[in-house]
Enzyme design. Structure first.
Site, PDB file in Angstrom:
ATOM      1  N   LYS A 210      15.125  75.173  19.030  1.00 24.01           N
ATOM      2  CA  LYS A 210      15.598  75.396  17.656  1.00 24.01           C
ATOM      3  C   LYS A 210      14.975  74.412  16.661  1.00 24.01           C
ATOM      4  CE  LYS A 210      19.929  77.461  19.198  1.00 24.01           C
ATOM      5  NZ  LYS A 210      19.444  77.628  20.595  1.00 24.01           N
TER       6      LYS A 210
ATOM      7  N   GLY B 209      25.054  78.671  31.495  1.00 25.70           N
ATOM      8  CA  GLY B 209      26.390  78.134  31.702  1.00 25.70           C
ATOM      9  C   GLY B 209      26.696  76.850  30.988  1.00 25.70           C
TER      10      GLY B 209
ATOM     11  N   ARG C  92      24.993  84.642  12.631  1.00 29.00           N
ATOM     12  CA  ARG C  92      25.780  83.602  11.984  1.00 29.00           C
ATOM     13  C   ARG C  92      24.863  82.682  11.186  1.00 29.00           C
ATOM     14  NH1 ARG C  92      28.781  81.553  17.336  1.00 29.00           N
ATOM     15  NH2 ARG C  92      26.605  81.655  18.009  1.00 29.00           N
TER      16      ARG C  92
END
Length: 569
Positions: free
Chosen positions: A349, A394, A498
């Site tokens: 990111k 996870g 979002r």
């Protein structure tokens, strides 16, 4: 008979192995009787006819074996509770497949085994009373015999092929389970009798490369290692890997008391090294200096960060303070102490960031690169580098635990966008590659390579999140409710991206900048900081903006320095 243990076996569990024992016992008895008959004949007594000896052997064998197997059948038939017929498909006819098929077949008369294998030379052959079928017959086989469960035993196949088979069987509506590889059983990861349910990681088609012992040990074995964010997903796995490598002292630091307690408690049983839990914030520069000086830290893995995109977007000043200022405090303390290797855990990111979280991690990368340049100018042997990768399966805040919870509640699964893709890898593999990347950075630095490089982990192909959601529904033995199947169990609902989220993530700014290393799963990016950037000046400006909580100024700064919101060409 008693000498051969025939009276010690439990009749209910008499199997094929007992037949050989009976054969030996009756054979020995017949030989002894023949010897006695021969001696009687020598003394002049009437000889026993040879046919009687043969008939004795045959009748004894039939009666002893027949009585036991008949008793076993009667016991099982009249004592067990009524159960429906189960038809089970075993995919794989190797050693593991044959063993599991034989065990299941013997365990109950109401279980019928169908076996399939990729090896064309086995098609049509019968092994252990089971005919081996062609995978092309799968759909017909499942429908004709009402098969609803399958076990995959392809331990010699690669991960990609196993993923294809699991997806194929799941698509036929079967509950799929997988037999662990024998090497995992030997390592204690699974018990021998465990056939585990398929996990989402089995469907990603990634073959993890075993870690290179030399790279794992170079910066860790016999050394004092500090892990910041030790209670987090990556940080805790790093601590587990380091405890197995042979560090002399492991300093576990986290700002969450509960998270630190959990990893400290988990490693309490580990011996051979000293464990030091440190509760505090990485933004506390004085604490970082004290920890490194007092413990003579050799290697730092900086994993502490706020990483949840929407939360950091809603709390930008806190996110920047923790991710950027925290990195500056830890790197500065490492530069001033005896630390030799500093590794920043970064994220995909940070590439052309669209969020405050991504921009703050890009600032962290720039800070680390600056300290690497300072070390080079001082002719220091200190190594500063960053390791960039995508999502780990996870981890806290990732989409997989969220989907599992939503499926458990009956849905709906909330999907941001149907075309969203992400990179995934296992936490264990990511931690091992991070440790090895730090060693590669040290090697490169010793050979005079450009310092401050950003290492990239091979994440394989990006996964479409909608496909991931569908697979998870199928693994739960449920169906997706959509236009094609309006009576399905779980609805997948699009809620829109979002704030700060991207449709697709990237691992590097330009493909041309990615260079290979000696490790096939690790490459390095020759990415430099923006021209004319002064990190000290940047740091002071950022402090003023966060202190004044100037939101507009902060967004402008992140756009200018970290490239936040800049689109790819």
């Amino acid at each position: 008979m008693s000498a051969f243990g025939l009276y010690t076996s439990v009749t209910r569990y008499v199997g094929e192995h007992a037949l050989w024992t009976i054969f030996k016992a009756v054979g020995v008895t017949a030989v002894v009787w023949t010897a006695v008959a021969f001696l009687v004949r020598l003394e002049g007594s009437t000889a026993v006819p040879k046919t009687v000896l043969v008939l004795f052997w045959l009748l004894s064998l039939l009666l002893v074996a027949g009585f036991r197997y008949t008793s076993r059948w009667l016991i099982l038939e009249f004592t067990r509770e009524p159960t429906p017929q189960r038809n089970i498909l075993v995919y794989g006819a190797g050693d593991a497949g044959r063993q599991i098929a034989a065990t299941l077949k013997q365990s109950s008369y109401r279980i019928t085994i169908f076996q399939v294998d990729d090896d064309a030379t086995l098609w049509g052959a019968t092994i252990g009373g089971i005919k081996i079928r062609n995978p092309a017959e799968l759909e017909t086989l499942v429908n004709r015999h009402d098969i609803n469960e399958a076990i995959v035993t392809m331990r010699s196949a690669n991960t990609a092929r196993r993923a294809e088979v699991v997806e194929l069987l799941s698509g036929l509506g079967l509950r799929v389970r997988i037999l662990p590889a024998f090497v995992d059983i030997a390592d204690g990861k699974h018990t021998v009798d465990l056939i585990r349910d398929v996990e989402i990681g089995d469907l990603l088609g990634r073959d993890a490369v075993p870690p290179e012992p030399g790279l794992m040990a170079m910066n860790t074995r016999g050394k004092c290692v500090l892990v910041t964010g030790a209670g987090g997903s990556i940080g805790s796995e790093l601590c587990r890997q380091l405890s197995a490598v042979g560090v002399s002292r492991l300093i576990m630091m986290d700002s969450s008391e509960f998270a630190l307690y959990q990893i400290d408690r988990e490693l309490a049983r580990q011996t051979g090294f000293e464990k030091v839990p440190v509760l505090g914030s990485v933004a506390d520069a004085a604490l970082m200096r004290r920890v490194m000086h007092e413990n003579k830290v050799h290697t730092v893995f900086h994993a502490a960060a706020y990483k949840h995109v929407p939360l950091v977007e809603a709390n930008p000043f806190v996110g920047v303070k923790n991710n950027a200022f925290g990195t500056y405090a830890v790197a500065s303390a490492a530069f001033e102490s005896e630390v030799e290797v500093f590794v920043l855990i970064s994220t995909d990111k940070a590439v052309r960031p669209s969020s405050v979280m991504g921009a703050s991690k890009r600032l962290a990368e720039l800070i680390v690169q600056d300290f690497a340049e300072k070390a080079r100018q001082k002719n220091s042997d200190k190594v500063f580098c960053a390791v960039r990768f995508g999502n780990v399966i996870g981890s806290s805040g990732s989409v997989i635990p969220l989907f599992k919870e939503q499926i458990r509640k009956g849905g709906p699964i909330t999907l941001t966008h149907a075309e969203t893709t992400r990179y995934f890898m296992s936490i264990e593999e990511a931690a091992q590659l991070v440790i090895q990347a730090g060693s590669l950075a040290r090697r490169n630095d010793e050979s005079g390579d450009f310092p401050g490089r950003i290492f990239l982990l091979d994440m394989g192909q990006p996964v479409r999140i909608k496909d991931l959601a569908v697979k998870m529904v199928q693994l739960s033995n449920l169906t997706v409710c959509d236009e094609i199947n309006p009576n399905g169990d779980i609805v997948i609902q699009e809620v829109g991206l979002r704030p700060g989220e991207k449709l697709h993530e990237e691992l590097f700014f330009s493909v041309e900048t990615a260079l290979s290393t000696s490790h096939q799963k690790i490459s390095v990016a020759a990415e430099s900081a923006p021209e004319g950037l002064d990190i000290e000046q940047m740091y002071q400006e950022l402090k003023q903006l966060t202190s004044a909580e100037d939101h507009a100024g902060l967004m402008s700064f992140l756009h200018r320095v970290a490239g936040m919101g800049v689109k790819s060409e």
